[in-house]
Design a protein around this motif. Structure first.
Motif, PDB file in Angstrom:
ATOM      1  N   PHE A 155     -29.104  19.871  -8.027  1.00  0.00           N
ATOM      2  CA  PHE A 155     -28.944  21.246  -7.589  1.00  0.00           C
ATOM      3  C   PHE A 155     -27.673  21.862  -8.173  1.00  0.00           C
ATOM      4  O   PHE A 155     -27.660  23.019  -8.609  1.00  0.00           O
ATOM      5  CB  PHE A 155     -28.909  21.275  -6.057  1.00  0.00           C
ATOM      6  CG  PHE A 155     -28.889  22.671  -5.496  1.00  0.00           C
ATOM      7  CD1 PHE A 155     -29.964  23.516  -5.696  1.00  0.00           C
ATOM      8  CD2 PHE A 155     -27.807  23.121  -4.777  1.00  0.00           C
ATOM      9  CE1 PHE A 155     -29.967  24.799  -5.186  1.00  0.00           C
ATOM     10  CE2 PHE A 155     -27.801  24.394  -4.260  1.00  0.00           C
ATOM     11  CZ  PHE A 155     -28.884  25.242  -4.453  1.00  0.00           C
ATOM     12  N   GLU A 177     -35.447  25.608  -4.094  1.00  0.00           N
ATOM     13  CA  GLU A 177     -35.168  25.310  -5.504  1.00  0.00           C
ATOM     14  C   GLU A 177     -36.463  25.073  -6.266  1.00  0.00           C
ATOM     15  O   GLU A 177     -36.627  25.529  -7.407  1.00  0.00           O
ATOM     16  CB  GLU A 177     -34.267  24.088  -5.601  1.00  0.00           C
ATOM     17  CG  GLU A 177     -33.861  23.747  -7.023  1.00  0.00           C
ATOM     18  CD  GLU A 177     -33.112  22.441  -7.102  1.00  0.00           C
ATOM     19  OE1 GLU A 177     -32.518  22.185  -8.171  1.00  0.00           O
ATOM     20  OE2 GLU A 177     -33.133  21.674  -6.130  1.00  0.00           O
ATOM     21  N   ASN A 231     -28.213  22.985 -11.732  1.00  0.00           N
ATOM     22  CA  ASN A 231     -28.954  24.237 -11.848  1.00  0.00           C
ATOM     23  C   ASN A 231     -28.058  25.445 -11.596  1.00  0.00           C
ATOM     24  O   ASN A 231     -28.129  26.470 -12.294  1.00  0.00           O
ATOM     25  CB  ASN A 231     -30.126  24.253 -10.869  1.00  0.00           C
ATOM     26  CG  ASN A 231     -31.257  23.367 -11.338  1.00  0.00           C
ATOM     27  OD1 ASN A 231     -31.311  22.977 -12.500  1.00  0.00           O
ATOM     28  ND2 ASN A 231     -32.152  23.020 -10.429  1.00  0.00           N
TER      29      ASN A 231
END
Length: 347
Positions: A174, A264, A177
């Motif tokens: 995460f 996500e 990203n």
């Protein structure tokens, strides 16, 4: 404090060791006090002879029971060796009867009838065997409680290690990203880059610090999701999102990063296309239950080219099994145009 907790504390608590010994000796006193009864007058008679007989009886009884508790039961019963245990118990009971008989003959002529016949001997052995087996049962129960506590502690440590591992697997993915999104904005020299980097700083702080906690406020998690989607909206031209909250969420605590993998995933597999893509999120809090729905549009490409799922969703399924065993329901609906996740939690 409930009854089970009190029993566990008495049997296992180190600070109550004295209390356990006190109860045992009070039990021995209760059994041996009949020495002082005068059967003719039905009254307690305290004479030096009777006190001497009682002292010998009490010492022999207490000694034999301690042998049973600390030697016979752990060495034989807990190892499933019943015959040696029965032999040892009979030996202890005979020792008590012999000492009782000798002391009665020496100090208490009026008590000779206690050892006068086989009926009294058999009766005494039956009574003593019940008391011996009762103390053995308590020792077995105590060992069972100790084993259960150790097993529970081991399971807890194992689950905690597994949860921490799952978190560590989610976090780097995460974070990558988010940093990649920030890099693209800076590279485009977007006027929003400074504000985005400040927001990213807050997100990173939440991601690193708060995600290590056992629980966070639901409203903080929602704010984190909103910031993440705002960052995505700045990066993409044809993207919109909505977050709806139904019910009071200010006092609700949840494990961190429960919903982020679904969000996500919705963003990741909602690529730019000729039409506007969207992510709609809804939270519903009612009667100790929390509902979460995340729906996203799907890109205008053949479904065979879109891979939905991956490590993030696999890990979140496992986390849900660990954190909410039998208290969660997860549904995923995959249609031609939309992908929807519905998660219901019992808090």
């Amino acid at each position: 404090m409930n009854g089970n907790k009190i029993v566990e504390d008495i049997l296992l608590g180190s600070r109550l060791r004295w209390f356990r010994h006190l109860l045992l000796n009070l039990g021995v006193l209760f059994i041996t006090i009949d020495i002082f009864y005068d059967l003719g007058n039905v009254a307690l008679v305290f004479t030096p002879d009777r006190i001497s007989v009682w002292a010998a009886y009490f010492i022999a009884m207490a000694f034999s029971l301690y042998v049973n508790i600390f030697y016979l039961t752990p060495k034989y019963i807990l190892r499933g060796r019943w015959l040696p245990y029965i032999g040892g118990m009979i030996g202890c009971m005979l020792l008590i009867i012999i000492i009782m008989t000798l002391s009665s003959n020496i100090w208490g002529p009026d008590r000779n009838e206690m050892a006068a016949g086989p009926v009294n001997v058999i009766s005494s052995m039956v009574s003593l065997s019940l008391f011996f087996m009762g103390t053995s049962a308590i020792v077995v129960m105590r060992q069972w409680l100790v084993s259960n506590r150790r097993l529970a502690a081991l399971e807890s440590a194992t689950l905690e290690s597994e949860l921490n591992l799952l978190k560590k697997q989610i976090n780097p993915h995460f974070l990558f990203n988010m940093l990649n999104n920030a890099y693209m904005l800076v590279n485009k020299q977007s006027p929003d880059a400074v504000n985005v980097l400040l927001r990213l700083e807050e997100m990173l702080k939440y991601q690193i610090e708060d995600s290590s906690k056992d629980s966070v406020r639901l409203q903080d998690d929602i704010k984190f999701i909103r910031d993440f989607l705002d960052l995505e909206k700045v990066r993409r031209d044809r993207f919109k999102y909505g977050i709806e909250v139904d019910g009071t969420v200010e006092q609700i605590d949840i494990p961190p990063l429960i919903f982020i993998p679904f969000v996500e995933n919705a963003v990741k597999h909602n690529a730019d296309s000729d039409t506007i893509s969207y992510v709609d999120i809804r939270f519903s809090a009612r009667d100790g239950k929390l509902g979460f729905t995340c729906e996203n549009s799907k890109p205008d490409i053949p479904s065979a080219e879109v891979k939905v799922g991956g490590l993030g969703l696999k890990n979140i399924r496992r986390r849900l099994e660990l954190l909410f065993p039998d208290r969660h329901e997860l549904k995923i609906m995959d249609t031609e145009d939309t992908y929807t996740v519905i998660l219901n939690l019992e808090l």
